[in-house]
Design a protein around this motif. Structure first.
Motif, short mmCIF file in Angstrom:
data_model
loop_
_atom_site.label_atom_id
_atom_site.label_comp_id
_atom_site.label_asym_id
_atom_site.label_seq_id
_atom_site.Cartn_x
_atom_site.Cartn_y
_atom_site.Cartn_z
N SER A 137 -1.97 -8.91 -2.04
CA SER A 137 -2.11 -7.61 -1.38
C SER A 137 -3.51 -7.57 -0.79
O SER A 137 -4.45 -7.22 -1.46
N ILE A 149 3.24 -2.18 -3.17
CA ILE A 149 2.79 -2.64 -1.85
C ILE A 149 4.06 -3.02 -1.09
O ILE A 149 4.47 -4.18 -1.06
N MET A 189 -26.38 1.52 1.70
CA MET A 189 -25.87 0.27 1.14
C MET A 189 -26.08 0.27 -0.38
O MET A 189 -27.07 0.80 -0.87
N GLY A 209 -3.20 -5.51 4.56
CA GLY A 209 -1.93 -5.01 4.04
C GLY A 209 -2.08 -3.64 3.40
O GLY A 209 -1.23 -2.76 3.55
N LEU A 210 -3.20 -3.46 2.71
CA LEU A 210 -3.48 -2.16 2.09
C LEU A 210 -3.61 -1.07 3.15
O LEU A 210 -3.05 0.02 3.02
N SER A 269 -20.97 3.17 7.73
CA SER A 269 -20.69 1.74 7.79
C SER A 269 -20.92 1.13 6.42
O SER A 269 -21.66 1.67 5.60
N LEU A 270 -20.24 0.03 6.19
CA LEU A 270 -20.32 -0.63 4.88
C LEU A 270 -20.17 -2.13 5.06
O LEU A 270 -19.22 -2.59 5.70
N LEU A 271 -21.11 -2.87 4.52
CA LEU A 271 -21.00 -4.33 4.48
C LEU A 271 -20.59 -4.68 3.06
O LEU A 271 -21.32 -4.41 2.12
N ASP A 307 -10.88 3.75 0.15
CA ASP A 307 -11.44 5.02 -0.32
C ASP A 307 -12.65 5.46 0.50
O ASP A 307 -12.76 6.62 0.90
N LEU A 312 -11.61 6.88 3.84
CA LEU A 312 -11.02 8.22 3.76
C LEU A 312 -12.10 9.28 3.52
O LEU A 312 -12.07 10.35 4.11
N THR A 313 -13.07 8.94 2.66
CA THR A 313 -14.17 9.88 2.41
C THR A 313 -14.96 10.12 3.69
O THR A 313 -15.30 11.26 4.01
N VAL A 351 -5.56 4.60 -4.49
CA VAL A 351 -6.37 4.37 -3.29
C VAL A 351 -7.72 5.07 -3.42
O VAL A 351 -8.76 4.51 -3.11
N ARG A 352 -7.71 6.32 -3.93
CA ARG A 352 -8.95 7.08 -4.03
C ARG A 352 -9.81 6.65 -5.21
O ARG A 352 -10.94 7.09 -5.36
N ASN A 407 5.01 -3.18 2.03
CA ASN A 407 5.11 -4.05 3.22
C ASN A 407 5.15 -5.52 2.83
O ASN A 407 5.68 -6.34 3.55
N ASN A 439 -7.40 -1.70 -4.78
CA ASN A 439 -7.25 -2.37 -3.48
C ASN A 439 -6.16 -3.41 -3.49
O ASN A 439 -5.85 -4.02 -2.48
N ASN A 474 -12.74 -6.89 -1.62
CA ASN A 474 -11.94 -6.02 -0.77
C ASN A 474 -12.52 -4.61 -0.86
O ASN A 474 -12.51 -4.02 -1.93
N PRO A 475 -13.07 -4.07 0.24
CA PRO A 475 -13.72 -2.76 0.15
C PRO A 475 -12.73 -1.61 0.02
O PRO A 475 -13.14 -0.48 -0.25
N GLY A 476 -11.46 -1.89 0.21
CA GLY A 476 -10.46 -0.85 0.01
C GLY A 476 -10.49 0.24 1.07
O GLY A 476 -11.09 0.08 2.15
N PHE A 531 0.19 6.22 -6.13
CA PHE A 531 -0.40 5.31 -5.14
C PHE A 531 -1.69 5.88 -4.56
O PHE A 531 -2.72 5.20 -4.52
N VAL A 582 -1.68 2.46 3.72
CA VAL A 582 -2.40 3.74 3.65
C VAL A 582 -2.35 4.47 5.01
O VAL A 582 -2.85 5.58 5.15
#
Lengths: 189, 161
Positions: free
Chosen positions: B55, A68, A1, B59-60, B139-141, B151, B154-155, A146-147, A70, A151, B147-149, A142, B64
């Motif tokens: 967004s 975006i 965390m 939706g993101l 896991s991530l809180l 990334d 994917l990692t 994202v990476r 959609n 967001n 918005n945690p997005g 895009f 993705v």
């Protein structure tokens, strides 16, 4: 965390592939990930213009696509149109026109008239957009977003670090010129 | 009544077995975590449908999706909203993955994963990446309103390989 918060960093460095305004060696680099149909990006457009005016040659501004689709059915079309214009050296003209004419998105004729005014090859642009000639480049933009922790739109990076403040002139000016802001505060006290 | 002041149990961390659950995704369909054994699963808990930004997180993720598919991963959105609001929200935002309704008993699955906010009566914004054996690998809180997005997801999926 996470114990101490560090904003995400830009994973794809600014380089020759990018559309940019301002000197290549400017001390401050502002990158925007934007969507041409996003109303918040539309609101941020004059903010960036103002920042460019204030900071002059000390600022380099880079725009990358983050459509975006959609939520915004015209966003991809708009991004591809700007990229097709870029291939003829008129990216920024069309980029600006798209943001200044967001309410006309969907009316291809409206934009074609402007392309003609710029002496662009209107038929070629229409063909390239229909063939999605620049979609892989937009996809690359895009995914790099994202990476990098993009967001939503607009998302800005200042010298490679995500800017998490409001997309407004004063807070952005302070983030872009921390030294200058401190001097100002000092001289006031 | 005194129960509502209980602190939230901690979010389940990497290494824990992901608790199984079965939740409604449409009025007549349910989804269970164990349905996806053999594939990675991303659980995205979020507070509520209809977030007011243009967004939003879900939706993101829809956008993705081709990247998630490269890992053969299934993504499941979970909130305490009812099925009918999920259906309307998914249609409006053109979501291409299931939204699960942690509605009755309210927040039961969110509590199981340690991500139920008793103060608001909603799920926290939290992400879990579960491997093909049903073990939580990341896991991530996310802090409130952030918005945690995609990334981190994917990692984590890359690290499963």
């Amino acid at each position: 965390m996470p114990e101490t918060y560090e904003p995400p960093r830009l994973t794809l460095p600014v380089g020759e592939r990018d559309h940019s305004e301002g000197p290549l060696d400017a001390p401050v680099v502002l990158v925007e990930y934007g969507d041409y149909q996003c109303p918040y990006c539309g609101a941020a457009y004059p903010v960036v213009k103002r920042l460019q005016k204030e900071l002059g040659s000390t600022l380099r501004f880079v725009f990358r696509n983050f459509p975006i689709t959609n939520a915004h059915p015209q966003a991809e079309w708009a991004a591809e149109t700007a990229e097709a214009a870029a291939a003829e050296g008129k990216f920024w003209e069309v980029h600006d026109y798209l943001y200044e004419n967001q309410r006309f998105l969907g009316d291809a004729e409206h934009f074609a008239r402007y392309e003609a005014k710029l002496k662009l090859d209107v038929a070629k642009i229409a063909r390239e957009v229909a063939q999605h000639a620049f979609s892989s480049r937009i996809e690359e933009d895009f995914l790099s977003g994202v990476r990098s922790g993009v967001n939503g739109t607009p998302t800005f990076f200042i010298n490679g670090s995500r800017y998490d403040g409001p997309p407004e002139v004063q807070p952005m000016l302070e983030a872009l010129t921390p030294g200058r802001g401190a001097d100002r505060r000092k001289s006031r006290s | 009544m005194s129960k509502s002041s209980d602190p939230r149990s901690p979010i389940l961390a990497a290494g824990a077995k992901a608790p199984n659950f079965r939740l409604k995704t449409t009025p007549d369909q349910t989804v269970a975590l164990e349905d996806f054994l053999g594939r990675p699963v991303v659980l995205a808990f979020y507070p509520a449908d209809w977030s007011p930004v243009c967004s939003d997180q879900m939706g993101l993720y829809a956008q993705v999706m081709p990247e998630f598919k490269k890992f053969d991963a299934e993504i499941l959105g979970i909130s305490v909203d009812g099925i009918w609001t999920h259906l309307a929200f998914a249609k409006d935002r053109k979501l291409n993955f299931p939204l699960l309704s942690d509605f009755e008993p309210k927040g039961a699955v969110s509590r199981l994963y340690g991500v139920y906010e008793t103060s608001t009566g909603e799920s926290a914004r939290a992400l879990f990446v579960i491997d093909k054996h049903g073990v939580i690998r990341w896991s991530l809180l996310s802090p409130d309103g952030v918005n945690p997005g995609a990334d981190g997801i994917l990692t984590a999926l890359e690290h499963l390989r």
